[in-house]
Design a protein around this motif. Structure first.
Motif, PDB file in Angstrom:
ATOM      1  N   VAL A  49       0.859  -1.184   0.000  1.00 39.59           N
ATOM      2  CA  VAL A  49       0.000   0.000   0.000  1.00 39.59           C
ATOM      3  C   VAL A  49       0.897   1.236   0.000  1.00 39.59           C
ATOM      4  CG1 VAL A  49      -1.632   1.331   1.368  1.00 39.59           C
ATOM      5  CG2 VAL A  49      -1.932  -1.129   1.136  1.00 39.59           C
ATOM      6  N   THR A  50       0.714   2.111  -0.985  1.00 41.78           N
ATOM      7  CA  THR A  50       1.542   3.316  -1.079  1.00 41.78           C
ATOM      8  C   THR A  50       0.746   4.608  -0.958  1.00 41.78           C
ATOM      9  OG1 THR A  50       1.369   3.308  -3.500  1.00 41.78           O
ATOM     10  CG2 THR A  50       3.247   2.134  -2.520  1.00 41.78           C
ATOM     11  N   ALA A  51      -0.581   4.531  -1.045  1.00 37.09           N
ATOM     12  CA  ALA A  51      -1.439   5.716  -0.933  1.00 37.09           C
ATOM     13  C   ALA A  51      -2.730   5.310  -0.230  1.00 37.09           C
ATOM     14  CB  ALA A  51      -1.750   6.299  -2.307  1.00 37.09           C
ATOM     15  N   PRO A  52      -3.393   6.233   0.475  1.00 34.74           N
ATOM     16  CA  PRO A  52      -4.622   5.884   1.197  1.00 34.74           C
ATOM     17  C   PRO A  52      -5.686   5.239   0.315  1.00 34.74           C
ATOM     18  CG  PRO A  52      -3.848   8.032   1.894  1.00 34.74           C
ATOM     19  CD  PRO A  52      -2.981   7.626   0.746  1.00 34.74           C
ATOM     20  N   GLY A  53      -5.807   5.695  -0.939  1.00 35.44           N
ATOM     21  CA  GLY A  53      -6.820   5.136  -1.828  1.00 35.44           C
ATOM     22  C   GLY A  53      -6.593   3.680  -2.179  1.00 35.44           C
ATOM     23  N   ASP A  54      -5.351   3.205  -2.014  1.00 37.02           N
ATOM     24  CA  ASP A  54      -5.059   1.799  -2.330  1.00 37.02           C
ATOM     25  C   ASP A  54      -5.844   0.844  -1.431  1.00 37.02           C
ATOM     26  OD1 ASP A  54      -3.261   2.733  -4.174  1.00 37.02           O
ATOM     27  OD2 ASP A  54      -1.480   2.334  -2.953  1.00 37.02           O
ATOM     28  N   VAL A  55      -6.068   1.253  -0.184  1.00 34.54           N
ATOM     29  CA  VAL A  55      -6.730   0.369   0.780  1.00 34.54           C
ATOM     30  C   VAL A  55      -8.144   0.039   0.313  1.00 34.54           C
ATOM     31  CG1 VAL A  55      -7.514   0.112   3.163  1.00 34.54           C
ATOM     32  CG2 VAL A  55      -5.334   1.251   2.678  1.00 34.54           C
ATOM     33  N   ALA A  56      -8.925   1.052  -0.029  1.00 31.27           N
ATOM     34  CA  ALA A  56     -10.302   0.816  -0.475  1.00 31.27           C
ATOM     35  C   ALA A  56     -10.329   0.008  -1.769  1.00 31.27           C
ATOM     36  CB  ALA A  56     -11.015   2.153  -0.677  1.00 31.27           C
ATOM     37  N   LYS A  57      -9.428   0.294  -2.690  1.00 39.63           N
ATOM     38  CA  LYS A  57      -9.399  -0.438  -3.959  1.00 39.63           C
ATOM     39  C   LYS A  57      -9.160  -1.938  -3.732  1.00 39.63           C
ATOM     40  CE  LYS A  57      -7.715   3.426  -6.776  1.00 39.63           C
ATOM     41  NZ  LYS A  57      -6.560   3.956  -7.555  1.00 39.63           N
ATOM     42  N   LEU A  58      -8.252  -2.246  -2.814  1.00 41.01           N
ATOM     43  CA  LEU A  58      -7.922  -3.650  -2.573  1.00 41.01           C
ATOM     44  C   LEU A  58      -9.030  -4.360  -1.795  1.00 41.01           C
ATOM     45  CD1 LEU A  58      -4.143  -3.118  -1.747  1.00 41.01           C
ATOM     46  CD2 LEU A  58      -5.066  -4.331  -3.729  1.00 41.01           C
ATOM     47  N   VAL A  59      -9.666  -3.639  -0.861  1.00 39.79           N
ATOM     48  CA  VAL A  59     -10.750  -4.260  -0.089  1.00 39.79           C
ATOM     49  C   VAL A  59     -11.955  -4.530  -0.987  1.00 39.79           C
ATOM     50  CG1 VAL A  59     -12.447  -3.850   1.745  1.00 39.79           C
ATOM     51  CG2 VAL A  59     -10.047  -3.307   2.138  1.00 39.79           C
ATOM     52  N   THR A  60     -12.278  -3.609  -1.885  1.00 38.55           N
ATOM     53  CA  THR A  60     -13.479  -3.766  -2.713  1.00 38.55           C
ATOM     54  C   THR A  60     -13.294  -4.783  -3.847  1.00 38.55           C
ATOM     55  OG1 THR A  60     -12.804  -1.808  -3.994  1.00 38.55           O
ATOM     56  CG2 THR A  60     -14.408  -1.482  -2.217  1.00 38.55           C
ATOM     57  N   ARG A  61     -12.134  -5.376  -3.946  1.00 32.71           N
ATOM     58  CA  ARG A  61     -11.977  -6.510  -4.871  1.00 32.71           C
ATOM     59  C   ARG A  61     -12.718  -7.739  -4.342  1.00 32.71           C
ATOM     60  NH1 ARG A  61      -5.514  -6.471  -6.499  1.00 32.71           N
ATOM     61  NH2 ARG A  61      -5.539  -4.513  -7.706  1.00 32.71           N
ATOM     62  N   HIS A  62     -12.999  -7.709  -3.051  1.00 33.71           N
ATOM     63  CA  HIS A  62     -13.685  -8.825  -2.407  1.00 33.71           C
ATOM     64  C   HIS A  62     -15.200  -8.644  -2.466  1.00 33.71           C
ATOM     65  CE1 HIS A  62     -10.139 -10.709  -0.471  1.00 33.71           C
ATOM     66  NE2 HIS A  62      -9.663  -9.477  -0.481  1.00 33.71           N
ATOM     67  N   LYS A  63     -15.894  -9.729  -2.219  1.00 31.16           N
ATOM     68  CA  LYS A  63     -17.329  -9.665  -1.992  1.00 31.16           C
ATOM     69  C   LYS A  63     -17.569  -9.578  -0.496  1.00 31.16           C
ATOM     70  CE  LYS A  63     -18.578 -12.426  -6.060  1.00 31.16           C
ATOM     71  NZ  LYS A  63     -19.244 -13.673  -6.536  1.00 31.16           N
ATOM     72  N   ALA A  64     -18.692  -8.957  -0.117  1.00 31.94           N
ATOM     73  CA  ALA A  64     -19.027  -8.868   1.307  1.00 31.94           C
ATOM     74  C   ALA A  64     -19.082 -10.264   1.911  1.00 31.94           C
ATOM     75  CB  ALA A  64     -20.356  -8.162   1.485  1.00 31.94           C
ATOM     76  N   GLY A  65     -18.455 -10.404   3.086  1.00 31.17           N
ATOM     77  CA  GLY A  65     -18.411 -11.692   3.770  1.00 31.17           C
ATOM     78  C   GLY A  65     -17.118 -12.452   3.546  1.00 31.17           C
ATOM     79  N   GLU A  66     -16.310 -11.997   2.597  1.00 29.48           N
ATOM     80  CA  GLU A  66     -15.025 -12.653   2.349  1.00 29.48           C
ATOM     81  C   GLU A  66     -13.952 -12.083   3.266  1.00 29.48           C
ATOM     82  OE1 GLU A  66     -15.480 -13.792  -2.400  1.00 29.48           O
ATOM     83  OE2 GLU A  66     -14.144 -12.144  -1.780  1.00 29.48           O
ATOM     84  N   PRO A  67     -12.930 -12.860   3.592  1.00 31.11           N
ATOM     85  CA  PRO A  67     -11.851 -12.357   4.454  1.00 31.11           C
ATOM     86  C   PRO A  67     -10.845 -11.524   3.668  1.00 31.11           C
ATOM     87  CG  PRO A  67     -11.429 -14.638   3.900  1.00 31.11           C
ATOM     88  CD  PRO A  67     -12.771 -14.304   3.302  1.00 31.11           C
ATOM     89  N   VAL A  68     -10.249 -10.545   4.336  1.00 34.68           N
ATOM     90  CA  VAL A  68      -9.167  -9.748   3.766  1.00 34.68           C
ATOM     91  C   VAL A  68      -8.052  -9.691   4.801  1.00 34.68           C
ATOM     92  CG1 VAL A  68     -10.183  -7.583   4.605  1.00 34.68           C
ATOM     93  CG2 VAL A  68      -8.550  -7.526   2.724  1.00 34.68           C
ATOM     94  N   GLU A  69      -6.825  -9.704   4.338  1.00 36.12           N
ATOM     95  CA  GLU A  69      -5.677  -9.796   5.240  1.00 36.12           C
ATOM     96  C   GLU A  69      -4.855  -8.505   5.195  1.00 36.12           C
ATOM     97  OE1 GLU A  69      -2.035 -12.540   4.739  1.00 36.12           O
ATOM     98  OE2 GLU A  69      -3.441 -13.701   5.969  1.00 36.12           O
ATOM     99  N   PHE A  70      -4.704  -7.899   6.364  1.00 37.14           N
ATOM    100  CA  PHE A  70      -3.907  -6.671   6.499  1.00 37.14           C
ATOM    101  C   PHE A  70      -2.574  -6.992   7.164  1.00 37.14           C
ATOM    102  CE2 PHE A  70      -8.040  -4.902   5.921  1.00 37.14           C
ATOM    103  CZ  PHE A  70      -7.883  -3.595   5.497  1.00 37.14           C
ATOM    104  N   ALA A  71      -1.511  -6.387   6.682  1.00 36.68           N
ATOM    105  CA  ALA A  71      -0.235  -6.376   7.397  1.00 36.68           C
ATOM    106  C   ALA A  71      -0.057  -4.966   7.939  1.00 36.68           C
ATOM    107  CB  ALA A  71       0.911  -6.743   6.476  1.00 36.68           C
ATOM    108  N   VAL A  72      -0.057  -4.832   9.252  1.00 33.79           N
ATOM    109  CA  VAL A  72      -0.008  -3.508   9.870  1.00 33.79           C
ATOM    110  C   VAL A  72       1.062  -3.457  10.945  1.00 33.79           C
ATOM    111  CG1 VAL A  72      -2.482  -3.115   9.452  1.00 33.79           C
ATOM    112  CG2 VAL A  72      -1.724  -4.041  11.643  1.00 33.79           C
ATOM    113  N   VAL A  73       1.536  -2.237  11.191  1.00 33.05           N
ATOM    114  CA  VAL A  73       2.415  -1.965  12.324  1.00 33.05           C
ATOM    115  C   VAL A  73       1.603  -1.174  13.327  1.00 33.05           C
ATOM    116  CG1 VAL A  73       4.507  -0.842  13.123  1.00 33.05           C
ATOM    117  CG2 VAL A  73       4.464  -1.914  10.867  1.00 33.05           C
ATOM    118  N   PRO A  74       1.246  -1.777  14.467  1.00 28.91           N
ATOM    119  CA  PRO A  74       0.445  -1.046  15.460  1.00 28.91           C
ATOM    120  C   PRO A  74       1.131   0.251  15.885  1.00 28.91           C
ATOM    121  CG  PRO A  74       0.514  -3.378  15.978  1.00 28.91           C
ATOM    122  CD  PRO A  74       1.494  -3.162  14.868  1.00 28.91           C
ATOM    123  N   ALA A  75       0.341   1.288  16.064  1.00 27.62           N
ATOM    124  CA  ALA A  75       0.880   2.611  16.353  1.00 27.62           C
ATOM    125  C   ALA A  75       1.776   2.617  17.585  1.00 27.62           C
ATOM    126  CB  ALA A  75      -0.267   3.606  16.536  1.00 27.62           C
TER     127      ALA A  75
END
Length: 361
Positions: free
Chosen positions: A170-196
């Motif tokens: 992910v390089t820009a905020p808009g990338d997150v929504a684009k990648l999530v909406t590739r899924h259908k509702a109810g499907e799992p999505v996997e985030f790699a995050v660094v907790p604040a």
């Protein structure tokens, strides 16, 4: 009773009745008036407004004052007498309450919104100032907010840095929504995050923070039913050295330009103002673009009363400001932080002939 005495008594009673009516009749208006100004190069309540650590700073003189506007609160009911007094006052403006607090905005909501805008203006001021000086400011995509009751509540948190979504960087905020909406509702999505919290601890310890994997099952958005996880993505910055801005009891985004200029002045040799008293206003974005603000007339009045001779004015506010400029105050037209720095350098040298002013053709 003599006729003259009776007439005077009747007039007095009528005046008293009108005054009482003016006090008890509520009107849907609010009042704006000039607020205090604060020198971003100086102190406020015994502490520097701008503090910079781990970096060479330089002495400053003169003033780079940010300006404010006082407004009656969202929950304040103005009476007719106060409204008339405000209309007759040369320094105050009475406006419809809806102009300042649209859609029934409460005092609490207004305060929260102003605090958020003030915080963002400080962040953008730092970025714009460092970019003006040619200093790199890396950015990262973070979780700005989490919707209550959404799939992300308790799993992602505001400030978490988003590295990847389903393994895609992910390089820009808009990338997150684009990648999530590739899924259908109810499907799992996997985030790699660094907790604040972990990221801050790692940076203090001088090590790279580690990312963790968080799995979230998407939900269905209202309306078109696309997949969502219930977060808003945004951008945060990694500053190369600490810059702290402290100013109590101030909100909104309009001090951004003056904060940025205060930072530039402290980080560069010489004196940006030449000892002059300069005030100003204007929002600022990360690219250094200066935006318009509200209450420009109140701010120019407050600046002149404080002693300012020059006022940095957003280009889009120039027409309104020029029509009501106080005597002795030169309105300097600015569109970017670069414009402002160039004008200040000329003002410092006393070479004001080439300084763009509001009202110039």
């Amino acid at each position: 009773m003599p006729r003259r005495t009776a007439t005077m008594l009747a007039a007095t009673l009528m005046l008293f009745a009108l005054l009482c009516a003016g006090v008890f009749i509520k009107v849907p208006y609010s009042e704006m008036s000039p607020g205090p100004t604060v020198n971003t190069l100086g102190d406020s309540r015994g502490a520097p407004v701008i503090s910079i650590g781990d970096r060479t700073t330089y002495p400053t003189t003169g003033h780079l004052n940010m300006t404010t506007v006082r407004v009656t609160g969202a929950d304040y009911d103005m009476n007719l007498l106060e409204a008339v007094h405000g209309w007759l006052s040369g320094d105050n403006i009475v406006v419809p309450h809806e102009n300042l607090y649209p859609n029934g905005k409460t005092e609490e909501q207004s305060t929260q919104e102003n605090a958020e805008e003030f915080s963002q203006s400080q962040e953008s001021a730092k970025v714009a100032a460092l970019k003006q000086l040619g200093i790199s400011v890396p950015t990262r995509v973070v979780v700005s907010s989490v919707v209550k009751g959404s799939p992300s509540e308790g799993r992602l948190h505001a400030g978490d840095e988003v590295k990847t979504v389903d393994g895609t960087p992910v390089t820009a905020p808009g990338d997150v929504a684009k990648l999530v909406t590739r899924h259908k509702a109810g499907e799992p999505v996997e985030f790699a995050v660094v907790p604040a919290a972990e990221a801050e601890e790692a940076r203090k310890a001088g090590r790279a923070p580690a990312a963790r994997t968080v799995g979230i099952t998407t939900a269905k958005a209202e309306g078109d039913g696309h997949a969502i996880v219930g977060i808003r993505a945004g951008t945060a910055h990694t500053f190369p050295f600490p810059i702290d801005i402290k100013l109590a009891d101030v909100g909104g985004p309009s001090a951004g330009l003056m904060f940025a200029l205060g930072i530039v002045d402290k980080l560069t040799p010489g004196d940006l103002t030449g000892g002059r008293f300069v005030a100003g206003t204007g929002t600022i974005d990360d690219a250094g673009r200066v935006g318009p603000i509200g209450g420009i007339q109140m701010k120019t009045i407050g600046a002149r009363k404080a002693g300012a001779r020059y006022f940095l004015t957003p280009a889009e506010n120039c027409a309104s400001a020029a029509g009501n400029a106080p005597d002795g105050l030169t309105l300097v037209k600015v569109s970017t932080i670069g414009d402002a720095v160039q004008s200040l350098e000329k003002i410092a040298k006393g070479d004001t002939a080439g300084v763009p002013q509001c009202g110039d053709s």
